[in-house]
Write a protein that holds these residues in place. Sequence first.
Motif, PDB file in Angstrom:
ATOM      1  N   UNK A 305     -66.839  43.070   3.640  1.00 50.76           N
ATOM      2  CA  UNK A 305     -67.019  44.085   2.602  1.00 50.76           C
ATOM      3  C   UNK A 305     -68.504  44.232   2.267  1.00 50.76           C
ATOM      4  N   UNK A 306     -68.892  45.464   1.993  1.00 57.87           N
ATOM      5  CA  UNK A 306     -70.276  45.737   1.616  1.00 57.87           C
ATOM      6  C   UNK A 306     -70.273  46.490   0.289  1.00 57.87           C
ATOM      7  N   UNK A 307     -71.429  46.512  -0.359  1.00 56.50           N
ATOM      8  CA  UNK A 307     -71.626  47.357  -1.531  1.00 56.50           C
ATOM      9  C   UNK A 307     -72.710  48.365  -1.162  1.00 56.50           C
ATOM     10  N   UNK A 308     -72.338  49.632  -1.192  1.00 53.73           N
ATOM     11  CA  UNK A 308     -73.291  50.680  -0.798  1.00 53.73           C
ATOM     12  C   UNK A 308     -73.694  51.489  -2.012  1.00 53.73           C
ATOM     13  N   UNK A 309     -74.972  51.765  -2.086  1.00 52.34           N
ATOM     14  CA  UNK A 309     -75.484  52.632  -3.154  1.00 52.34           C
ATOM     15  C   UNK A 309     -75.349  54.081  -2.648  1.00 52.34           C
ATOM     16  N   UNK A 310     -74.214  54.684  -2.968  1.00 50.55           N
ATOM     17  CA  UNK A 310     -73.932  56.016  -2.400  1.00 50.55           C
ATOM     18  C   UNK A 310     -74.929  57.067  -2.896  1.00 50.55           C
ATOM     19  N   UNK A 318     -66.480  59.183  -0.036  1.00 48.07           N
ATOM     20  CA  UNK A 318     -65.586  59.927   0.859  1.00 48.07           C
ATOM     21  C   UNK A 318     -66.359  60.544   2.015  1.00 48.07           C
ATOM     22  N   UNK A 319     -67.512  61.095   1.694  1.00 52.46           N
ATOM     23  CA  UNK A 319     -68.335  61.706   2.761  1.00 52.46           C
ATOM     24  C   UNK A 319     -68.819  60.646   3.750  1.00 52.46           C
ATOM     25  N   UNK A 320     -69.200  59.498   3.213  1.00 51.11           N
ATOM     26  CA  UNK A 320     -69.651  58.411   4.108  1.00 51.11           C
ATOM     27  C   UNK A 320     -68.522  57.999   5.039  1.00 51.11           C
ATOM     28  N   UNK A 321     -67.317  57.868   4.486  1.00 48.79           N
ATOM     29  CA  UNK A 321     -66.183  57.441   5.319  1.00 48.79           C
ATOM     30  C   UNK A 321     -65.905  58.464   6.424  1.00 48.79           C
ATOM     31  N   UNK A 322     -65.945  59.743   6.051  1.00 47.79           N
ATOM     32  CA  UNK A 322     -65.692  60.792   7.055  1.00 47.79           C
ATOM     33  C   UNK A 322     -66.799  60.820   8.100  1.00 47.79           C
ATOM     34  N   UNK A 323     -68.017  60.628   7.620  1.00 49.97           N
ATOM     35  CA  UNK A 323     -69.172  60.619   8.525  1.00 49.97           C
ATOM     36  C   UNK A 323     -69.066  59.460   9.520  1.00 49.97           C
ATOM     37  N   UNK A 324     -68.695  58.288   9.018  1.00 53.65           N
ATOM     38  CA  UNK A 324     -68.531  57.141   9.917  1.00 53.65           C
ATOM     39  C   UNK A 324     -67.392  57.400  10.896  1.00 53.65           C
ATOM     40  N   UNK A 326     -66.353  60.172  12.024  1.00 58.19           N
ATOM     41  CA  UNK A 326     -66.761  61.147  13.053  1.00 58.19           C
ATOM     42  C   UNK A 326     -67.535  60.457  14.183  1.00 58.19           C
ATOM     43  N   UNK A 327     -68.106  59.284  13.847  1.00 58.20           N
ATOM     44  CA  UNK A 327     -68.823  58.528  14.896  1.00 58.20           C
ATOM     45  C   UNK A 327     -67.951  57.431  15.500  1.00 58.20           C
ATOM     46  N   UNK A 328     -66.665  57.443  15.160  1.00 59.95           N
ATOM     47  CA  UNK A 328     -65.749  56.463  15.730  1.00 59.95           C
ATOM     48  C   UNK A 328     -65.739  55.135  14.999  1.00 59.95           C
ATOM     49  N   UNK A 329     -66.200  55.124  13.756  1.00 63.91           N
ATOM     50  CA  UNK A 329     -66.239  53.862  12.993  1.00 63.91           C
ATOM     51  C   UNK A 329     -65.325  53.988  11.774  1.00 63.91           C
ATOM     52  N   UNK A 330     -64.311  53.149  11.741  1.00 64.53           N
ATOM     53  CA  UNK A 330     -63.369  53.157  10.619  1.00 64.53           C
ATOM     54  C   UNK A 330     -63.939  52.380   9.436  1.00 64.53           C
ATOM     55  N   UNK A 331     -63.458  52.690   8.262  1.00 58.24           N
ATOM     56  CA  UNK A 331     -63.856  51.941   7.066  1.00 58.24           C
ATOM     57  C   UNK A 331     -62.713  52.045   6.063  1.00 58.24           C
ATOM     58  N   UNK A 332     -62.779  51.236   5.021  1.00 56.55           N
ATOM     59  CA  UNK A 332     -61.702  51.244   4.021  1.00 56.55           C
ATOM     60  C   UNK A 332     -62.268  50.690   2.717  1.00 56.55           C
ATOM     61  N   UNK A 333     -61.522  50.849   1.637  1.00 59.12           N
ATOM     62  CA  UNK A 333     -61.964  50.301   0.354  1.00 59.12           C
ATOM     63  C   UNK A 333     -60.996  49.198  -0.066  1.00 59.12           C
ATOM     64  N   UNK A 360     -68.090  46.727  -8.735  1.00 55.77           N
ATOM     65  CA  UNK A 360     -67.905  46.475  -7.294  1.00 55.77           C
ATOM     66  C   UNK A 360     -67.122  47.625  -6.657  1.00 55.77           C
ATOM     67  N   UNK A 361     -66.042  48.028  -7.329  1.00 54.24           N
ATOM     68  CA  UNK A 361     -65.197  49.103  -6.769  1.00 54.24           C
ATOM     69  C   UNK A 361     -66.009  50.383  -6.523  1.00 54.24           C
ATOM     70  N   UNK A 362     -66.927  50.692  -7.430  1.00 54.33           N
ATOM     71  CA  UNK A 362     -67.735  51.914  -7.286  1.00 54.33           C
ATOM     72  C   UNK A 362     -68.513  51.924  -5.977  1.00 54.33           C
ATOM     73  N   UNK A 363     -68.876  50.739  -5.494  1.00 54.60           N
ATOM     74  CA  UNK A 363     -69.764  50.658  -4.324  1.00 54.60           C
ATOM     75  C   UNK A 363     -69.102  50.097  -3.073  1.00 54.60           C
TER      76      UNK A 363
END
Length: 402
Positions: A305-310, A318-324, A326-333, A360-363
Amino acid sequence: MIPYGRHHIDEDDIRAVAEVMRGELLTQGPKAAQFEKLVADYVGARFAVSAANGTAALHLAALAAELGPGDTLVTTPNTFIASANCALYVGARPVFADIDAFTLNMDPGALSATCASVKGVKAIVPVHFAGLPCDMKAIRAIAREHGALVIEDACHAIGGSYDDGSRVGNCRHADMTVFSFHPVKLIAAGEGGLITTNDEALYKKLLLLRNHGMTRAVSDWTEIPRAFENGEPNPWYYEMQHLGLNYRITDMQCALAISQFGKLERFLARRREIAARYDDVFANLPGLELPQRGLRNRSGNHLYVTCMDFKAIGRTRGEVMLHLRAQGVGSQVHYIPVPFQPYYKARGLAEGHWPNAEAYYEQALTIPLYYGMSDDDVEKVIGAVSALFSGTARSAAAAGRA
Ligand SMILES: Cc1ncc(COP(=O)(O)O)c(C=O)c1O
């Protein structure tokens, strides 16, 4: 597509399941007993009771702890819903104690304050989040102060170890420990769960409750005239003495779990290697924080798990997840805080606030970690995640959109 987690099945696993299918017993039989002994010996607990899945195992543990209406179960908001639902199944009330901002596990200070502020605390369910064991000594001490039982939710943490080096599940600081063998976990059984304990009375209760509350043990029978004929036990006879469930796991699932268990150390080593690589390359990315960094050697490394400063990235999660993606990289919260769930809110079960869990949840964003990732997969994830923080990804995506 590289998913955030994935099981690894080989031909030995398939052969092991097929062998059971060619035999006499498809439901629970000798493989379940073998699996229970394997796990009990591995973790260093006296007893193990297998179950249909981790949720069923938590339900059985709550029943064995004799939790019911009027009782409170304290768990963490940063967990899968099942850790708290086991209280609701038995009519008890779940309450949430905040997490530590770095380990993301139940914070003993918050637990202590929570226990002091609510009535009837009968069970504490710490969750070894992402595979990292909680501070069980501190949690056990607080539980003792309040006369509460401890049920460790170790669904993420097979193969992890406490700070004294001993294995998760040995129940040195708990009454029971619950595991899950859902395919996204380290060991896959299809569906599967297990409870370890050192307490013989709890063990016997768990066995009964798993199988309809029914006993065929002659020495336990109470209806003597019905149970015996001329002093001999009637061969068809059984007694239901508790309201139990059918939470048995099948021998097919256990054959798979046993075969997988033989590879646990290999699975763990690879997961640690990947986590260490991520830790190294992501250490200095501004806007990316790595909770649990430095503690990977004690963790089951179920999730990374990571914490990202969106905001800094300039995209929503949501945009980050879709962007990843699109490059073949899955992610989840992992996870929406449990008390945020509408079922909990509607029942007024969300009490207090959990600043660390909420922050934590926010990031939060979980990136791929599983045994079968190739080095190329790992580098692909690293490339896609690093690009989020360099500005390159933004301009490339903007060009793509244009
Ligand atoms: C922390 C935690 N507890 C309990 C469970 C429930 O396990 P299962 O899916 O085997 O029912 C899970 C499953 O994801 C979990 O992550």
